[in-house]
Enzyme design. Structure first.
Site, PDB file in Angstrom:
ATOM      1  N   GLY A  31       0.821  -1.212   0.000  1.00 53.87           N
ATOM      2  CA  GLY A  31       0.000   0.000   0.000  1.00 53.87           C
ATOM      3  C   GLY A  31       0.853   1.259   0.000  1.00 53.87           C
ATOM      4  O   GLY A  31       0.450   2.301   0.489  1.00 53.87           O
ATOM      5  N   GLY A  81       1.586   2.868  -2.555  1.00 55.88           N
ATOM      6  CA  GLY A  81       1.176   3.760  -3.647  1.00 55.88           C
ATOM      7  C   GLY A  81       1.934   3.512  -4.928  1.00 55.88           C
ATOM      8  O   GLY A  81       2.423   4.465  -5.558  1.00 55.88           O
ATOM      9  N   SER A  82       2.025   2.257  -5.337  1.00 49.90           N
ATOM     10  CA  SER A  82       2.787   1.961  -6.559  1.00 49.90           C
ATOM     11  C   SER A  82       2.123   2.600  -7.777  1.00 49.90           C
ATOM     12  O   SER A  82       2.812   3.030  -8.699  1.00 49.90           O
ATOM     13  CB  SER A  82       2.945   0.454  -6.746  1.00 49.90           C
ATOM     14  OG  SER A  82       1.700  -0.192  -6.690  1.00 49.90           O
ATOM     15  N   SER A  83       0.805   2.709  -7.773  1.00 46.32           N
ATOM     16  CA  SER A  83       0.119   3.291  -8.945  1.00 46.32           C
ATOM     17  C   SER A  83       0.449   4.774  -9.095  1.00 46.32           C
ATOM     18  O   SER A  83       0.704   5.245 -10.207  1.00 46.32           O
ATOM     19  CB  SER A  83      -1.395   3.130  -8.811  1.00 46.32           C
ATOM     20  OG  SER A  83      -1.720   1.786  -8.650  1.00 46.32           O
ATOM     21  N   ALA A 143       3.071   6.297  -7.810  1.00 49.01           N
ATOM     22  CA  ALA A 143       4.513   6.445  -8.072  1.00 49.01           C
ATOM     23  C   ALA A 143       4.804   6.181  -9.552  1.00 49.01           C
ATOM     24  O   ALA A 143       5.560   6.922 -10.183  1.00 49.01           O
ATOM     25  CB  ALA A 143       5.311   5.483  -7.188  1.00 49.01           C
ATOM     26  N   ASP A 171      -1.384  10.846  -2.694  1.00 52.26           N
ATOM     27  CA  ASP A 171      -0.318   9.930  -3.101  1.00 52.26           C
ATOM     28  C   ASP A 171       0.466  10.468  -4.300  1.00 52.26           C
ATOM     29  O   ASP A 171       1.683  10.310  -4.379  1.00 52.26           O
ATOM     30  CB  ASP A 171      -0.888   8.528  -3.377  1.00 52.26           C
ATOM     31  CG  ASP A 171      -2.211   8.548  -4.120  1.00 52.26           C
ATOM     32  OD1 ASP A 171      -2.675   9.636  -4.508  1.00 52.26           O
ATOM     33  OD2 ASP A 171      -2.787   7.462  -4.330  1.00 52.26           O
TER      34      ASP A 171
HETATM   35  O1  PMV Z   1      -4.728   3.122   1.196  1.00 50.32           O
HETATM   36  P1  PMV Z   1      -3.832   4.270   0.865  1.00 50.32           P
HETATM   37  O2  PMV Z   1      -2.488   4.185   1.516  1.00 50.32           O
HETATM   38  O3  PMV Z   1      -3.744   4.521  -0.594  1.00 50.32           O
HETATM   39  O4  PMV Z   1      -4.482   5.564   1.523  1.00 50.32           O
HETATM   40  C1  PMV Z   1      -5.798   5.957   1.286  1.00 50.32           C
HETATM   41  C2  PMV Z   1      -6.056   7.257   1.956  1.00 50.32           C
HETATM   42  C3  PMV Z   1      -7.497   7.745   1.814  1.00 50.32           C
HETATM   43  O5  PMV Z   1      -7.561   9.010   2.491  1.00 50.32           O
HETATM   44  C4  PMV Z   1      -8.445   6.805   2.504  1.00 50.32           C
HETATM   45  C5  PMV Z   1      -7.922   7.924   0.366  1.00 50.32           C
HETATM   46  C6  PMV Z   1      -7.326   9.119  -0.339  1.00 50.32           C
HETATM   47  O6  PMV Z   1      -7.244   9.085  -1.570  1.00 50.32           O
HETATM   48  O7  PMV Z   1      -6.977  10.112   0.297  1.00 50.32           O
END
Ligand code: PMV
Length: 303
Positions: free
Chosen positions: A88, A90-92, A94, A135
């Protein structure tokens, strides 16, 4: 002609979920990166991305860029990832950031990071439909940023240290699904959820000041409080709760889940002297400690 670009993964420090509804969050870039080679060829479009779980982000980035800048040549894209898409990190986002940055350089467009963020955010929404864009901001700007949805505010925080332990819960979270499920709950009881978001917002504002001051005790308390509010939102899991509790019992300043919840990672803030003890406690609670550093550099050209 070819260019190699790389972008970092991310970890949410404070404010997840609330950020989707217009409240601020704080995100840090991590030292694990995705590297992308973009090559200009006569014709065609080839992608070699063995570790990328969803190549639509690459396809959409290239389609977007070609349309916007009327690019007619062919392209080959190859990617290499230092981290598993399971965590999790955030590979997409990145990979989106690295592809956009690589194309920007390859076609000498001199786009600003702000412009690249806007493109990346749009691409993200086209593919995934939901998301605040935090992200993409981390992947492009790097370091640690205070962020408001859609890049309304992207404020790099002047910090130089962040002693975190990161624990993976062993379960891959489905972020869009969790965000969607929460949305349905919020529609039924808006007032209650928005009062939780207000509390999260206050935590983010306090964290912003205290991170710069390196007031670790206070930041730890804010993390633990943020975790409790995420529990109230119903997005934590027993495993994440146990890992956070184990970390604080072992002496961490505080701990919380990081991201959407439902799995993925938790983070704990520690004094370096007890890092090992906290790591062991997280492992004993069934977590896997991941050795990445926060506050990493944003997207860059490698070659
Ligand atoms: O699951 P992750 O690490 O991509 O984080 C999501 C964070 C949220 O606030 C729930 C969604 C977002 O896009 O901000």
């Amino acid at each position: 002609m070819r260019v190699i670009a790389s972008a970092p993964g991310k970890l949410m420090l404070f404010g997840e979920h609330a950020v989707v509804y217009g409240f601020p969050c704080i995100v840090t870039a991590v030292s694990s990166r995705i590297t992308v080679e973009v090559e200009k060829v006569d014709s065609g479009f080839k992608i070699e991305a063995p570790q990328v779980k969803d190549v639509r982000f690459i396809e959409e980035s290239v389609r977007f860029f070609k349309e916007k800048f009327d690019i007619k040549t062919g392209l080959n894209i190859k990617t290499k990832s230092e981290f598993s898409s399971q965590y999790g990190f955030g590979s997409s986002s990145a990979v989106t950031a690295a592809v956009l940055y690589g194309l920007n350089k390859l076609f000498s467009l001199n786009l600003t990071k702000r412009e690249l963020f806007n493109f990346g955010y749009e691409i993200n929404l086209r593919v995934q439909k939901v998301g605040s864009g935090f992200d993409i901001a981390a992947a492009i700007f790097g370091k640690t940023v205070y962020f408001v949805r859609a890049g309304k505010i992207i404020l790099p925080l002047k910090i130089n240290e962040l002693p975190l332990v990161i624990g993976y819960s062993g379960i891959k979270a489905d972020t869009p699904k969790i965000v969607q499920a929460l949305k349905l709950k919020i529609e039924k009881n808006k007032r209650n959820f928005f009062s939780i978001f207000e509390e999260i917002k206050n935590i983010v504002e306090e964290a912003k000041v205290n991170l710069i001051k390196k007031n670790w005790t206070k930041i730890g308390q804010l993390m633990t409080k943020n975790h409790q509010l995420l529990q109230d939102l119903g997005v934590s899991t027993k495993k994440l709760d146990q890992m956070c509790q184990a970390a604080t019992e072992a002496g961490a300043y505080g701990a919380k889940l990081s991201g959407a919840g439902g799995g993925d990672c938790m983070i704990a803030l520690v004094d370096e002297k007890i890092r090992e003890r906290v790591e062991k406690a997280i492992e004993k609670a069934g977590g896997q400690v991941i050795k990445v550093l926060p506050h990493a550099l944003g997207v860059r050209i490698e070659k």
